[in-house]
Design a protein around this motif. Structure first.
Motif, PDB file in Angstrom:
ATOM      1  N   ASN A  81       8.173  -2.543  34.959  1.00 60.82           N
ATOM      2  CA  ASN A  81       7.229  -2.637  33.960  1.00 60.82           C
ATOM      3  C   ASN A  81       6.539  -1.230  33.751  1.00 60.82           C
ATOM      4  OD1 ASN A  81       7.341  -5.310  33.898  1.00 60.82           O
ATOM      5  ND2 ASN A  81       6.267  -5.515  35.912  1.00 60.82           N
ATOM      6  N   THR A  82       7.350  -0.078  33.500  1.00 56.05           N
ATOM      7  CA  THR A  82       6.602   1.122  33.239  1.00 56.05           C
ATOM      8  C   THR A  82       6.386   1.260  31.731  1.00 56.05           C
ATOM      9  OG1 THR A  82       8.649   1.835  34.779  1.00 56.05           O
ATOM     10  CG2 THR A  82       7.372   3.608  33.625  1.00 56.05           C
ATOM     11  N   SER A  83       5.359   1.643  31.583  1.00 54.49           N
ATOM     12  CA  SER A  83       4.912   2.001  30.196  1.00 54.49           C
ATOM     13  C   SER A  83       5.620   3.067  29.598  1.00 54.49           C
ATOM     14  CB  SER A  83       3.174   2.404  29.944  1.00 54.49           C
ATOM     15  OG  SER A  83       3.105   3.642  30.385  1.00 54.49           O
ATOM     16  N   CYS A 122       4.124   2.331  39.887  1.00 58.52           N
ATOM     17  CA  CYS A 122       2.991   2.044  39.098  1.00 58.52           C
ATOM     18  C   CYS A 122       1.518   1.717  39.447  1.00 58.52           C
ATOM     19  CB  CYS A 122       3.663   1.208  37.906  1.00 58.52           C
ATOM     20  SG  CYS A 122       4.879   2.043  37.026  1.00 58.52           S
ATOM     21  N   ASP A 123       1.644   0.869  40.551  1.00 54.66           N
ATOM     22  CA  ASP A 123       0.538   0.519  41.312  1.00 54.66           C
ATOM     23  C   ASP A 123      -0.591   1.317  41.827  1.00 54.66           C
ATOM     24  OD1 ASP A 123       1.265  -2.185  40.740  1.00 54.66           O
ATOM     25  OD2 ASP A 123       2.150  -2.586  42.810  1.00 54.66           O
ATOM     26  N   ALA A 167       9.896   8.650  34.959  1.00 55.21           N
ATOM     27  CA  ALA A 167      10.117   8.501  36.088  1.00 55.21           C
ATOM     28  C   ALA A 167      10.725   9.618  36.710  1.00 55.21           C
ATOM     29  CB  ALA A 167      11.431   7.218  35.711  1.00 55.21           C
ATOM     30  N   GLY A 168      10.355   9.636  37.991  1.00 53.58           N
ATOM     31  CA  GLY A 168      10.988  10.751  38.900  1.00 53.58           C
ATOM     32  C   GLY A 168       9.836  11.487  39.696  1.00 53.58           C
ATOM     33  N   ARG A 169      10.288  12.755  40.116  1.00 53.46           N
ATOM     34  CA  ARG A 169       9.364  13.417  40.989  1.00 53.46           C
ATOM     35  C   ARG A 169       8.394  14.269  40.066  1.00 53.46           C
ATOM     36  NH1 ARG A 169      12.588  15.448  45.958  1.00 53.46           N
ATOM     37  NH2 ARG A 169      13.455  16.888  44.103  1.00 53.46           N
TER      38      ARG A 169
END
Ligand code: FES
Length: 339
Positions: A281-283, A250-251, A288-290
């Motif tokens: 802390n994902t919005s 996420c950064d 999520a994933g590739r």
């Protein structure tokens, strides 16, 4: 002893230069201040430095050229200038899109981090004061020699601004450990500094098409896609667009609020922000994933679509395979590869 020299006639420029025997065409052109695109700096990886050789083409095709040039290009006489060695007088043609390339001086007017490792640089053009370019074009920024060295370099950076921004351009430069170009941008540049660069190179020539456009970018590959999207927004394009932006954490996310705003305001634009290792802390908007898995899930049929892919060789090859399986034509895929 004076080395043997040969005459290189640039047939579509109306000019001749002299080159030392054994030099590559790339070096000969560079030494004569003839700008030729490169992302890899003449190492034979990027395939951007093509010129057409009509006569004097004596050196054999290298393995890099066998990989990067199509059989049609070879039959037409195209060579990668960093691989072709000067061994006689030559007649060559430069690609049409290099004819407008020239040297610019600009002032750094703003600097700031857009994510953990990427610094945004805003430049105001001084001389010439304006530049015409295609969305997704790139510049070759001159990197001054480091202390104790006499070796000046140049590095390719994509323009993130749309072509309407003729007097100011924006670049996003990711910090690369030991990277001379990114070290200069991150550690040396400050507001008010003057820089020089040659441009514009390449760019996406089909932004005015009307078919669906699928964009995929990894990390700082976002810059040319931003330029294209900002241009399509300004020109009120009604094109259907999907943009898959993949990062590791996420950064590394950047420009997310602008892209979400574009998603709401453009006619048919869907934005997929994909994080491989999202953490806690994902919005809720983040997948999520590739990024390749997101493309597989969200593109069922790519026939009739165009694609713009920007990132590492692995990402580009994986996306190419996925999109070809879904019916896109090879001719409708446009690549911008990192090195
Ligand atoms: S400059 Fe990159 S392949 Fe020739």
């Amino acid at each position: 002893m004076k080395s043997e020299t040969f005459n290189i006639n640039l047939v579509n420029v109306g000019k001749s230069i002299t080159a030392a025997a054994g030099d590559t065409l790339f070096k000969a052109l560079h030494d004569a201040n003839i700008f030729i695109p490169t992302v890899c700096g003449g190492k034979g990886f990027c395939g951007k430095c093509k010129v057409k050789v009509f006569s004097g083409n004596k050196s054999s095709l290298t393995d890099s050229e066998k990989k990067k040039l199509s059989s049609d290009e070879v039959a037409e006489g195209w060579r990668m200038s960093c691989q072709a060695v000067v061994e006689s007088d030559m007649d060559i043609e430069l690609p049409d899109d290099t004819k407008n390339v020239r040297l610019y001086t600009a002032e750094v007017i703003a600097l700031g981090m857009v994510c953990r490792e990427t610094r945004r640089v805003r430049l105001r053009l001084l001389a010439p004061a304006e530049m015409e370019y295609l969305p997704g074009a790139f510049i070759l920024l001159d990197i001054p020699p480091a202390a104790g060295s006499r070796l000046a370099l140049s590095r390719a950076y994509s323009i993130a601004t749309p072509p309407s921004s003729v007097n100011e351009i924006e670049l996003n430069v990711k910090h690369v450990p030991e990277g001379k170009g990114s070290g200069f941008v991150h550690d040396v540049l400050k507001p008010g500094d003057k820089v020089t660069f040659s441009a514009p190179y390449s760019g996406y020539p089909r932004s005015s098409d009307e078919n669906e456009l699928i964009c995929v970018a990894g990390g700082s590959g976002i810059s040319p896609v931003l330029s294209i999207l900002r241009h399509l927004k300004e020109t009120e394009s009604r094109r259907k667009i999907k943009f898959f932006f993949g990062v590791r954490t996420c950064d590394d996310l950047q420009y997310i609020s602008e892209l979400r705003t574009l998603e709401k305001s453009m006619h048919a634009f869907e934005f997929f922000s994909v994080v491989e290792f999202p953490g806690e802390n994902t919005s809720k908007d983040t997948i999520a994933g590739r990024v390749t898995d997101a493309v597989i899930r969200s593109v069922e049929d790519a026939s009739g679509c165009s694609a713009y892919l920007c990132g590492s060789q692995g990402l580009l090859e994986a996306c190419r395979t996925i999109l070809l399986e879904r019916g896109i034509s090879e001719d409708d895929i446009f690549y911008d590869q990192f090195f």
